[in-house]
Design an enzyme around this catalytic site. Structure first.
Site, short mmCIF file in Angstrom:
data_model
loop_
_atom_site.label_atom_id
_atom_site.label_comp_id
_atom_site.label_asym_id
_atom_site.label_seq_id
_atom_site.Cartn_x
_atom_site.Cartn_y
_atom_site.Cartn_z
CG HIS A 119 -2.07 0.84 1.24
ND1 HIS A 119 -2.41 1.66 0.21
CD2 HIS A 119 -2.99 1.11 2.24
CE1 HIS A 119 -3.46 2.39 0.55
NE2 HIS A 119 -3.83 2.07 1.77
CG HIS A 167 -4.08 0.50 -8.39
ND1 HIS A 167 -5.42 0.46 -8.06
CD2 HIS A 167 -3.51 1.37 -7.53
CE1 HIS A 167 -5.63 1.26 -7.05
NE2 HIS A 167 -4.50 1.83 -6.70
CG ASP A 217 3.12 4.35 -4.25
OD1 ASP A 217 3.09 5.47 -3.74
OD2 ASP A 217 2.38 3.42 -3.89
N1 CMC Z 1 5.10 -6.94 -10.64
C1 CMC Z 1 5.03 -8.17 -11.18
N2 CMC Z 1 3.89 -8.89 -11.26
C2 CMC Z 1 2.78 -8.33 -10.73
C3 CMC Z 1 2.78 -7.06 -10.14
C4 CMC Z 1 4.00 -6.35 -10.11
N3 CMC Z 1 4.07 -5.14 -9.56
N4 CMC Z 1 1.54 -6.78 -9.71
C5 CMC Z 1 0.80 -7.82 -10.01
N5 CMC Z 1 1.53 -8.78 -10.64
C6 CMC Z 1 1.06 -10.05 -11.19
C7 CMC Z 1 0.78 -11.06 -10.10
O1 CMC Z 1 1.91 -11.88 -9.85
C8 CMC Z 1 -0.36 -11.83 -10.71
O2 CMC Z 1 0.15 -12.69 -11.69
P1 CMC Z 1 -0.55 -14.13 -11.97
O3 CMC Z 1 -1.89 -13.82 -12.53
O4 CMC Z 1 0.37 -14.80 -12.92
O5 CMC Z 1 -0.61 -14.83 -10.62
C9 CMC Z 1 -1.17 -10.77 -11.44
O6 CMC Z 1 -0.21 -9.76 -11.80
C10 CMC Z 1 -2.29 -10.14 -10.61
O7 CMC Z 1 -1.72 -9.67 -9.40
P2 CMC Z 1 -2.47 -9.63 -8.03
O8 CMC Z 1 -1.46 -9.63 -6.92
O9 CMC Z 1 -3.53 -10.70 -8.01
O10 CMC Z 1 -3.21 -8.24 -8.14
P3 CMC Z 1 -3.84 -7.45 -6.95
O11 CMC Z 1 -4.94 -6.63 -7.52
O12 CMC Z 1 -4.18 -8.34 -5.81
O13 CMC Z 1 -2.64 -6.53 -6.44
C11 CMC Z 1 -1.15 -4.76 -6.13
C12 CMC Z 1 -2.51 -5.18 -6.67
C13 CMC Z 1 -1.04 -3.24 -6.17
C14 CMC Z 1 -1.03 -5.19 -4.66
C15 CMC Z 1 -0.04 -5.42 -6.98
O14 CMC Z 1 -0.15 -5.03 -8.33
C16 CMC Z 1 1.35 -5.15 -6.45
O15 CMC Z 1 1.81 -5.87 -5.56
N6 CMC Z 1 2.05 -4.09 -6.97
C17 CMC Z 1 3.34 -3.72 -6.45
C18 CMC Z 1 3.15 -2.92 -5.18
C19 CMC Z 1 2.68 -1.53 -5.46
O16 CMC Z 1 3.18 -0.83 -6.34
N7 CMC Z 1 1.68 -1.07 -4.64
C20 CMC Z 1 1.17 0.29 -4.73
C21 CMC Z 1 -0.27 0.32 -5.14
S1 CMC Z 1 -0.80 1.98 -5.57
C22 CMC Z 1 -0.75 2.87 -4.11
C23 CMC Z 1 -1.75 2.43 -3.11
O17 CMC Z 1 -2.94 2.44 -3.39
O18 CMC Z 1 -1.30 2.10 -2.01
#
Ligand code: CMC
Length: 445
Positions: free
Chosen positions: A282, A323, A379
């Site tokens: 987050h 996201h 971010d």
């Molecule tokens: N790098 C590589 N792979 C990723 C990333 C990433 N940053 N984000 C998602 N994926 C992949 C993930 O491994 C999954 O792949 P698969 O379908 O093969 O299993 C797929 O994309 C979907 O990911 P998810 O984790 O199910 O998606 P989510 O909606 O649960 O997570 C997130 C959203 C923001 C937590 C995630 O994209 C992430 O961890 N990003 C990096 C951390 C980040 O930048 N966070 C800041 C968010 S914006 C500010 C805020 O609101 O706090």
């Protein structure tokens, strides 16, 4: 099996326009139910009537992480994640970033309308005159180790404010609520700056009333000798606060609403929200981006890093990408990327920018990221600006928290006034042991 219709549809009002229903056939009983659809949702509680018999609790939804559950009705922030749209109270984020300032945006988010001249003057004056914190807060700060993370200090000191304002527990009194809202928005920059000065072993700098919200924060952070706030950096700080002000039902806002739903005072709820924001998925992500860019170190290492991201099964992530809601370029990232150039003109170019730009270029053309709709989020570039402005990495999530305070409070206030809301209390699907007799310790294997 006979088909019966038993439903809340029977409760639909006579007269009025046509209403939409979702028809559900329960294959276990053959019964057909019609659930009203309102605002593109069905009420989860309407499912409860779907039972196999009188002993059955009734149907529930299973939705870990609330992937498809609206927990509230809100009129504050609109996001269209597919189109990359973000609006506060109807106003597009890019227009607010260009024409408004943080305090005006905070007023808008909290009150629903932009202030007129007199309203703005009174609001800004009120915030400005509540920026001081009780001197005892300094003793509390002094108890932290020199290397305490400022988010930990922020969680504690915001929570501690509730002990200074015990009347804050009267959450149904609009005047009391308003006082705490003013205090929290006014004091969070002071707490944040004190946390930083503590970690540096520097004397605390008190608020200055003739400076802007962002300008005052910068002087409390960095003042040594005859420090003067640079207007370009002040403006950048202000825009960054605007971009972080609200983002509908994200993790920390849900924490604010969830904790606040017990009718605890807003300081305790906000402390919980700061805790939620601290996590690397987050608000801690901007800190993680910087660490990642430093670790990559040079452009030639990028392909190897991208390869690791793709092959790690989600363990190695390109921080600042992806996201839950945006499946397009985060509109806030676009504004920050543009603003970075103005900041770097004052501070000098951040060498990590080249790595970030190249990472973005490669990721946006790589099938793995394209297929999963992973774009830069807020971010990805904010950390580069913070670094250029000389904020230590630990402070990045704190900066996010300062901007987000107005959003948390607006959402909290909306929740308190919402007749549909009750104490947050999700259900579970219990898969554990059935009843079994206690085994004395000496008889256990
Ligand atoms: N790098 C590589 N792979 C990723 C990333 C990433 N940053 N984000 C998602 N994926 C992949 C993930 O491994 C999954 O792949 P698969 O379908 O093969 O299993 C797929 O994309 C979907 O990911 P998810 O984790 O199910 O998606 P989510 O909606 O649960 O997570 C997130 C959203 C923001 C937590 C995630 O994209 C992430 O961890 N990003 C990096 C951390 C980040 O930048 N966070 C800041 C968010 S914006 C500010 C805020 O609101 O706090």
């Amino acid at each position: 099996m006979s088909t019966q219709t038993a439903s809340v549809a029977e409760k639909k009002p006579t007269g009025g326009g046509p209403r939409e229903f979702l028809s559900i056939t329960d294959s276990r009983t053959g019964k057909v139910y019609e659930l009203p659809i309102e605002n593109g949702t069905v009420k989860a509680l309407d499912l409860r009537q779907i039972k196999t018999g009188p002993e059955d609790f009734g149907l529930m939804t299973y939705d870990p992480a609330f992937m498809n559950t609206a927990s509230c009705k809100s009129r504050i922030t609109f996001i269209d994640g597919d189109k990359g749209i973000l609006r506060y109270r109807g106003y597009p984020i890019d227009q607010l970033a260009e024409h408004s300032n943080y305090l005006e945006v905070a007023y808008l988010i909290l009150n629903g309308e932009l202030p007129n001249l007199a309203q703005y003057a009174a609001w800004a004056d009120e915030i400005t005159h509540h920026t001081m914190v009780h001197e005892n807060i300094k003793d509390l700060m002094a108890g932290f180790r020199y290397d305490a993370h400022p988010m930990g200090m922020l969680v504690s000191t915001i929570g501690a404010l509730s002990t200074f304002y015990p009347e804050a527990k009267h959450v149904h009194d609009p005047a009391v609520r308003r006082d705490q809202i003013v205090r929290l928005i006014a004091k969070i920059p002071t707490l944040a700056a004190f946390a930083y000065r503590h970690s540096q072993g520097l004397p605390y700098v008190y608020p200055e009333n003739d400076l802007s919200y962002a300008g005052n924060f910068l002087q409390m952070m960095f003042k040594i000798g005859n420090y003067k706030v640079d207007p370009v950096l002040e403006q950048a700080m202000d825009v960054l606060f605007i971009l972080h002000a609200d983002h509908e039902q994200n993790c920390s806002t849900s924490a604010m609403r969830g904790i606040g739903s017990s009718e605890v005072d807003p300081y305790s709820a906000a402390a919980g929200a700061v805790g939620a924001l601290y996590g690397p998925l987050h608000g801690g992500a901007n800190e993680a981006v910087l660490r990642m860019l430093r670790e990559i170190g040079s452009k030639d290492k990028i392909p190897q890093f991208i390869k690791e991201c793709k092959e790690s099964g989600g363990d190695v992530r390109l921080m600042g990408f992806g996201h839950r809601v945006y499946k397009n370029y985060d509109p806030r990232a676009k504004i920050i990327k543009k603003m970075a150039d103005q900041v770097f003109e004052v501070t000098g170019r951040n060498p990590l920018l080249d790595i970030a730009l190249e990472l973005e270029r490669i990721a946006l053309s790589d099938e793995y990221f394209v297929k999963r709709k992973l774009y830069p989020n807020v971010d990805f570039y904010s950390g580069l600006i913070y670094q250029a402005m000389k904020f230590p990495v630990d402070m990045y999530p704190v900066l996010f928290a300062i901007g987000r305070m107005s959003g948390w409070l607006a959402q909290w206030q909306e929740m308190i006034q919402d007749k549909d809301q009750k104490i947050a209390r999700p259900r579970q699907v219990y898969l554990g042991e059935g009843e079994r007799p206690f085994v004395p310790m000496t008889s256990r294997k």
